[in-house]
Design a protein around this motif. Sequence first.
Motif, mmCIF file in Angstrom:
data_model
loop_
_atom_site.group_PDB
_atom_site.id
_atom_site.type_symbol
_atom_site.label_atom_id
_atom_site.label_comp_id
_atom_site.label_asym_id
_atom_site.label_seq_id
_atom_site.Cartn_x
_atom_site.Cartn_y
_atom_site.Cartn_z
ATOM 1 N N SER A 353 0.855 -1.174 0.000
ATOM 2 C CA SER A 353 0.000 0.000 0.000
ATOM 3 C C SER A 353 0.898 1.234 0.000
ATOM 4 O O SER A 353 1.514 1.566 1.019
ATOM 5 C CB SER A 353 -0.924 0.008 1.221
ATOM 6 O OG SER A 353 -1.725 1.168 1.249
ATOM 7 N N LEU A 354 1.005 1.874 -1.168
ATOM 8 C CA LEU A 354 1.950 2.976 -1.361
ATOM 9 C C LEU A 354 3.355 2.518 -0.991
ATOM 10 O O LEU A 354 3.838 1.525 -1.524
ATOM 11 C CB LEU A 354 1.496 4.206 -0.563
ATOM 12 C CG LEU A 354 0.206 4.883 -1.063
ATOM 13 C CD1 LEU A 354 -0.106 6.102 -0.208
ATOM 14 C CD2 LEU A 354 0.305 5.263 -2.516
ATOM 15 N N ASN A 355 4.035 3.198 -0.056
ATOM 16 C CA ASN A 355 5.399 2.827 0.296
ATOM 17 C C ASN A 355 5.467 1.980 1.561
ATOM 18 O O ASN A 355 6.506 1.884 2.203
ATOM 19 C CB ASN A 355 6.262 4.076 0.478
ATOM 20 C CG ASN A 355 5.760 4.969 1.597
ATOM 21 O OD1 ASN A 355 4.631 4.818 2.059
ATOM 22 N ND2 ASN A 355 6.596 5.898 2.037
ATOM 23 N N ALA A 356 4.359 1.330 1.922
ATOM 24 C CA ALA A 356 4.298 0.494 3.122
ATOM 25 C C ALA A 356 3.716 -0.865 2.778
ATOM 26 O O ALA A 356 3.135 -1.066 1.708
ATOM 27 C CB ALA A 356 3.466 1.179 4.209
ATOM 28 N N ILE A 357 3.884 -1.801 3.712
ATOM 29 C CA ILE A 357 3.282 -3.128 3.602
ATOM 30 C C ILE A 357 2.355 -3.295 4.805
ATOM 31 O O ILE A 357 2.803 -3.230 5.961
ATOM 32 C CB ILE A 357 4.341 -4.242 3.590
ATOM 33 C CG1 ILE A 357 5.333 -4.029 2.446
ATOM 34 C CG2 ILE A 357 3.667 -5.599 3.457
ATOM 35 C CD1 ILE A 357 6.613 -3.352 2.862
ATOM 36 N N GLY A 373 9.746 1.110 5.315
ATOM 37 C CA GLY A 373 11.185 1.106 5.114
ATOM 38 C C GLY A 373 11.552 1.512 3.703
ATOM 39 O O GLY A 373 12.660 1.981 3.458
ATOM 40 N N HIS A 374 10.592 1.342 2.789
ATOM 41 C CA HIS A 374 10.813 1.745 1.406
ATOM 42 C C HIS A 374 10.550 3.248 1.255
ATOM 43 O O HIS A 374 9.783 3.846 2.015
ATOM 44 C CB HIS A 374 9.891 0.963 0.464
ATOM 45 C CG HIS A 374 10.309 -0.470 0.283
ATOM 46 N ND1 HIS A 374 11.409 -0.841 -0.452
ATOM 47 C CD2 HIS A 374 9.761 -1.628 0.742
ATOM 48 C CE1 HIS A 374 11.518 -2.156 -0.455
ATOM 49 N NE2 HIS A 374 10.546 -2.660 0.270
ATOM 50 N N TYR A 375 11.158 3.823 0.217
ATOM 51 C CA TYR A 375 11.004 5.246 -0.050
ATOM 52 C C TYR A 375 10.097 5.524 -1.237
ATOM 53 O O TYR A 375 9.887 6.685 -1.588
ATOM 54 C CB TYR A 375 12.380 5.879 -0.312
ATOM 55 C CG TYR A 375 13.283 5.850 0.888
ATOM 56 C CD1 TYR A 375 13.140 6.772 1.914
ATOM 57 C CD2 TYR A 375 14.265 4.873 1.004
ATOM 58 C CE1 TYR A 375 13.967 6.745 3.023
ATOM 59 C CE2 TYR A 375 15.098 4.832 2.104
ATOM 60 C CZ TYR A 375 14.946 5.773 3.116
ATOM 61 O OH TYR A 375 15.771 5.730 4.216
ATOM 62 N N LYS A 398 15.058 -1.130 -4.259
ATOM 63 C CA LYS A 398 15.550 -1.919 -3.139
ATOM 64 C C LYS A 398 14.715 -3.186 -2.949
ATOM 65 O O LYS A 398 13.520 -3.215 -3.234
ATOM 66 C CB LYS A 398 15.517 -1.102 -1.848
ATOM 67 C CG LYS A 398 16.380 0.156 -1.876
ATOM 68 C CD LYS A 398 17.856 -0.183 -1.975
ATOM 69 C CE LYS A 398 18.706 1.073 -1.893
ATOM 70 N NZ LYS A 398 20.155 0.765 -2.022
ATOM 71 N N ILE A 399 15.391 -4.225 -2.434
ATOM 72 C CA ILE A 399 14.730 -5.439 -1.956
ATOM 73 C C ILE A 399 15.022 -5.529 -0.472
ATOM 74 O O ILE A 399 16.177 -5.722 -0.068
ATOM 75 C CB ILE A 399 15.240 -6.696 -2.689
ATOM 76 C CG1 ILE A 399 14.983 -6.592 -4.193
ATOM 77 C CG2 ILE A 399 14.566 -7.947 -2.125
ATOM 78 C CD1 ILE A 399 15.536 -7.762 -4.991
ATOM 79 N N LEU A 400 13.996 -5.349 0.344
ATOM 80 C CA LEU A 400 14.168 -5.336 1.791
ATOM 81 C C LEU A 400 13.750 -6.670 2.393
ATOM 82 O O LEU A 400 12.867 -7.359 1.863
ATOM 83 C CB LEU A 400 13.354 -4.210 2.426
ATOM 84 C CG LEU A 400 13.744 -2.777 2.042
ATOM 85 C CD1 LEU A 400 12.922 -1.775 2.844
ATOM 86 C CD2 LEU A 400 15.237 -2.529 2.254
#
Length: 431
Positions: A353-357, A373-375, A398-400
């Motif tokens: 969901s946008l820049n979050a999970i 954690g993603h931008y 990125k792969i977090l």
Amino acid sequence: MWQMVGRRETGRLPPHKFRALLQKTRLYSIELAGHKEIASAHKSGVNSLQIDATEARYLLSGAADGSVAVYDIEQATAYDHSTRTSKHEALFMVDKRVLNGHLYSVSCVHWYPIDTGIFVTGSFDNFVNVWDTNTTQVELQFNMSKKVYSLSMSTLATTHMLIATGTDDTRIRLCDIASGAFTHTLSGHRDSVWVVQWSTRSEWVLVSGGCDGAIRFWDIRRAGCYQILDQQCSQIGRRPPVLKKSSRTHGREDNLCTKYLNASSPIRQRGQKRSFGISAVDSRTAHYGSVAGLQMTADGLHMISAGTDSRLRLWDVESGCNTLVNYPSTYIRGNKGIQMAVTPDSSLVFTPSLNAILVYDVWSGHSYSSLRGHYDQVNCCAFHPQGQELYTGSNDRKILVWAPRRPIDIDNFDYEDAEQAIKADEDAWSD
């Protein structure tokens, strides 16, 4: 935690329940991993991730720059002793410089279900490529004539090697690796098909979701789809293991669901045959917007769908009913589908969901956490069942790695540093 251990030692807690409770406790504490790092080899956003089903060791990723990479998520390539972080670099990467490599964005990747020697990729350059992992070369190529949004292979199949593809066309096409030809064309959607997924209960059943808001079920042995999910057809709560006839407790729900069911429903009386070939003009929809994601539970009895109407819905696959689980709103936007993930016990679902999970309880809809954690916009999630780790890819390239909170390592704990820190923190009047 120690209370559970005590109950297990005294025999009041069975082993399987202790394991389930321990796994849930770990999952509820999931956070950005500080001990593992994936060194992304991509120069653009990561669109798709998948962990192989045979060894659960290799992570496959596809990106918007047309590149595909494979990572070993068990064996680290480097280790930083100062931060105690293992670094995992790509074993290899293929891009447009390889013969017949993808020229445009790779929208979906998939491991061959029974062997890591083959993987399949789909791209906006209209091609589906079948790669040999050992030679890193394209062994087979299918021209879809339209942008490829999604592809899937059945993990249960023993009689076919079909790749289901969802494209910018209204038709779903099945590609056969054995013959190198198209075997099926499934028509019914009225707009682009963003997501396709094989059933986890039958090797013949395929599920698709499109920009027309419809979710259709197909039996590839027959012509036409046999079921279309309708958000107005609902039932309250989870379906019992064995479907019962109308009773005093479930009569209201059964009547509500039966009101909207027609001959295409898989629920049928004894002697009644399943009907196929639902008309393409059927206007029933599962979402008010496009269907952006589909995720089956491990037992195949339920399915979670995500739409651009900012809604998640839990469906009973057998009855085709909306279970009315109330999930908090998500925010899904874009010109392609998303990739969700579900834990093996089907207790939690991870949704971009946008820049979050967002982490939801599958059966109650309760929101446990929002992993940030993603931008940039998150596109995909892949869950590692053995390590209970979550891998996510985003437009930030990125792969977090997300993992349960790690306990203190007693064997490597530095007691001298701890004692010095305690002494430095003492006041002059401390005893």
